[in-house]
Design a protein around this motif. Structure first.
Motif, PDB file in Angstrom:
ATOM      1  N   ARG A  72       0.808  -1.214   0.000  1.00  0.00           N
ATOM      2  CA  ARG A  72       0.000   0.000   0.000  1.00  0.00           C
ATOM      3  C   ARG A  72       0.839   1.261   0.000  1.00  0.00           C
ATOM      4  O   ARG A  72       0.597   2.179  -0.764  1.00  0.00           O
ATOM      5  CB  ARG A  72      -0.914   0.012   1.211  1.00  0.00           C
ATOM      6  N   SER A  74      -6.798  -1.179   4.995  1.00  0.00           N
ATOM      7  CA  SER A  74      -6.092   0.057   4.794  1.00  0.00           C
ATOM      8  C   SER A  74      -5.793   0.896   6.006  1.00  0.00           C
ATOM      9  O   SER A  74      -6.561   0.973   6.943  1.00  0.00           O
ATOM     10  CB  SER A  74      -6.967   0.939   3.962  1.00  0.00           C
ATOM     11  N   VAL A  90      -6.242   1.561  -3.707  1.00  0.00           N
ATOM     12  CA  VAL A  90      -5.173   0.882  -2.980  1.00  0.00           C
ATOM     13  C   VAL A  90      -5.673   0.388  -1.622  1.00  0.00           C
ATOM     14  O   VAL A  90      -5.321  -0.705  -1.179  1.00  0.00           O
ATOM     15  CB  VAL A  90      -3.957   1.825  -2.831  1.00  0.00           C
ATOM     16  N   ASP A 110      -3.142  -4.974  -1.767  1.00  0.00           N
ATOM     17  CA  ASP A 110      -2.164  -5.854  -1.139  1.00  0.00           C
ATOM     18  C   ASP A 110      -1.761  -6.904  -2.157  1.00  0.00           C
ATOM     19  O   ASP A 110      -2.409  -7.091  -3.177  1.00  0.00           O
ATOM     20  CB  ASP A 110      -2.731  -6.499   0.124  1.00  0.00           C
TER      21      ASP A 110
END
Lengths: 165, 165
Positions: free
Chosen positions: A28, B7, B22, B27
């Motif tokens: 990320r 995230s 993202v 990942d």
DNA sequence: GGACTGAGTTGCAAATCTAAACCCACCTCC
DNA sequence: GGAGGTGGGTTTAGATTTGCAACTCAGTCC
């Protein structure tokens, strides 16, 4: 400490460029650091405050990007030595990935319109990304794409696959 | 157990479609699972043996892809119930990202030529991905791209940035 | 001298990942 | 009808990685 590749599946990396790329850059933070580099962020503290990333991770990711030659350190002040992080040609060449990520997010999550538009510098029009067949001069949809082993394929894997629609 | 977003930075997700994407899919395993889906892999055990991923993670990632509507479960056998995983239109629409990742890896790491080629189904020519200005009808290089806030921008962030060359 | 800045490094708790074992429903073979 | 196999998981325990805060260090500003 040396920056290591994050990856599982390096064994597979040799036979698939997606796996190779994901093994190098597919976490990320790295993708977001690259995004910031494209937007013009250059200094350690700016990445840190933009992203909210921990400093040790930022340091490690930047080192990795330098190791893999996507980023270079440029001295901008001698005493004390201070460096900026700039994209190399290899790093700049990564932009289609970020554009594709951005446009997918725009299409599926930006209900009020895209938060950021990418435009052609000289004319100001929003740009587009296309997958085309250079022979037929047409845009391709996912269902019209197939894959087959290329020149760098590992010999034993010899059958092509149909790409899902 | 419910699949959670992986995230950090959801705060930022609303202002940038790259961060949004993202946060959802960024990942390593998820991108490789999507790659396999594009190649036609459909069953749990096939993903598992192709990728070497731990089963609990595969299960969790597939659940997340279903939660986010990139994948759907399709019953292919009633007794005992068995399911396949198929891409939805939203999932299939992710292909430009994978193509961009693959082509970057091909350009910088495939010294013997690409391990896999993507071709136009009907004519067999290798396909290309381009960033274009629809107004000028030209292909754009990274240095010719700028960004500016779009309709969905958060008001306070009001200045455009130059994209790095 | 004292505070401040930029760019990190160190140490430790918390979250994640891996591997292996286990589970369940069914099917096939003998 | 029991033994073993298959598909698709879940659970558990241990190893890695991450996140956060505190610390360092070199040099500047006042």
């Amino acid at each position: 400490m040396t920056a290591r590749p994050p990856s599982p599946l390096l064994h597979e990396a040799s036979s698939c460029s997606i796996a190779t790329t994901v093994a190098l850059l597919g976490d990320r933070w790295t993708l977001l650091i690259l995004r910031d580099l494209f937007r013009g962020t250059r200094r350690f503290s700016d990445f840190q405050s933009n992203l909210g990333i921990a400093r040790n991770l930022l340091s490690e990711r930047l080192t990795r990007l330098i190791d893999y030659d996507l980023v270079e350190k440029v001295l901008y002040q001698e005493r004390p030595p201070r460096y900026e992080y700039h994209l190399t040609p290899k790093g700049a060449d990564f932009s289609p990935v970020l554009i594709a990520l951005m446009q997918w997010g725009d299409r599926w999550y930006a209900n009020d319109g895209p938060p950021i538009e990418l435009i052609h510098q000289t004319c100001g029009h929003p740009l587009e990304q296309h997958v085309t067949c250079p022979s037929c001069h047409t845009d391709l949809r996912p269902g019209q794409i197939r894959s087959r082993p290329g020149p760098g394929a590992i010999p034993e894997i010899a059958d092509g696959h149909e790409i899902e629609e």
